[in-house]
Motif scaffolding. Sequence first.
Motif, short mmCIF file in Angstrom:
data_model
loop_
_atom_site.label_atom_id
_atom_site.label_comp_id
_atom_site.label_asym_id
_atom_site.label_seq_id
_atom_site.Cartn_x
_atom_site.Cartn_y
_atom_site.Cartn_z
N GLU A 147 17.54 38.53 106.50
CA GLU A 147 17.78 38.04 105.15
C GLU A 147 18.86 38.82 104.40
OE1 GLU A 147 14.04 40.35 103.04
OE2 GLU A 147 13.74 38.36 103.90
N GLU A 161 9.22 36.88 114.11
CA GLU A 161 9.02 36.99 112.67
C GLU A 161 8.26 38.26 112.32
OE1 GLU A 161 7.07 33.40 111.36
OE2 GLU A 161 9.00 32.59 110.69
N CYS A 163 5.83 40.44 109.28
CA CYS A 163 4.90 40.32 108.15
C CYS A 163 4.65 41.70 107.59
CB CYS A 163 3.58 39.70 108.62
SG CYS A 163 2.38 39.49 107.27
N GLU A 205 6.32 41.59 97.71
CA GLU A 205 6.33 40.13 97.73
C GLU A 205 5.03 39.58 98.31
OE1 GLU A 205 9.84 39.06 99.86
OE2 GLU A 205 11.20 39.72 98.27
N THR A 266 5.05 35.61 106.06
CA THR A 266 5.92 36.01 107.15
C THR A 266 7.37 35.72 106.75
OG1 THR A 266 5.72 33.85 108.21
CG2 THR A 266 4.17 35.57 108.90
N PHE A 267 8.30 36.36 107.44
CA PHE A 267 9.71 36.16 107.14
C PHE A 267 10.53 36.50 108.38
CE2 PHE A 267 8.23 40.29 105.75
CZ PHE A 267 9.13 41.17 106.35
#
Length: 295
Positions: A147, A161, A163, A205, A266-267
């Motif tokens: 990101e 991913e 978390c 977040e 998750t991201f």
Amino acid sequence: MMTDLNLLPLFLAVAEKHNFRAAADRLGVTRSAVSQGIRRLEDIHGTALVMRTTRSVRLTEAGERLREALSSPLSEIATALEAIGAESRPSGILRIAATSIAEAFLSGPLLATFAAENPGVTVDITVTDEEGDIVSAGYDAGVRLGEVIEQDMITVAIGGEQCEAITAAPSYLEIHGTPLHPRELIHHRCIGWRPAPNVAPYRWEFVDGGVPFSLAIEPRITTNDLRLMLRTAVAGGGITLALEENIRPYVKTGELVPLLGDFLPTFPGFYLYFPQRRNMAPKLRALVDHVKRWK
């Protein structure tokens, strides 16, 4: 008078290191040679490129313009020259800037196996959480969360991913209680992370009922060192936030307890990234291929 092109890599080393001795060490020459080379470049063009004091070295406005103009072309030239021998074994110094929280990359096995398979490559890794231009800083590649990587970079995923995890020691929870919702964290002692001095602590977040939100936690302890955060949490110093893979070993031993798992999204995870080049250096190509096989 025509510029001696051999002076340009010397100037870029000084521009990156902000120190004549460090630039000399990088280039394998003497400090005197660096100083004389910079002076010669300045004399040729009749303008100061570097401001020198007893304690620091910084670029003048003209020096900054020259650095910006030279960084990309010289990097491309170096890559093209290395690619001439693309059929030979990868060799040379591979410089990488990696964030301190990239556990899958920094834990050891990935790098150890790469080094074993590519004995001609010397891997030089700088662990830093400061975001910057890897090209102008002299790196071949970087490792960051997807990101925050610039869109013009080529990326290769390292793992899947991610978390985040909220966690605290049993001793802390026994005294202060267990928060049941993220907003209750304002009543707790928290241990926060910041990437650099004079930068606000990272916002925590969450997601609640599918709606994302973030909290500007006011940590009692703030640092840019993940290990210090976890050690302080284990010692009962407060509640902290880290990637789940970073706290997993502590959870297995019972030293830390995960909290608020239902509120943690998750991201996209970590990526190896590098600038787009027509001719990728064999040493970088070898790392890219190794990372792809590692997944």
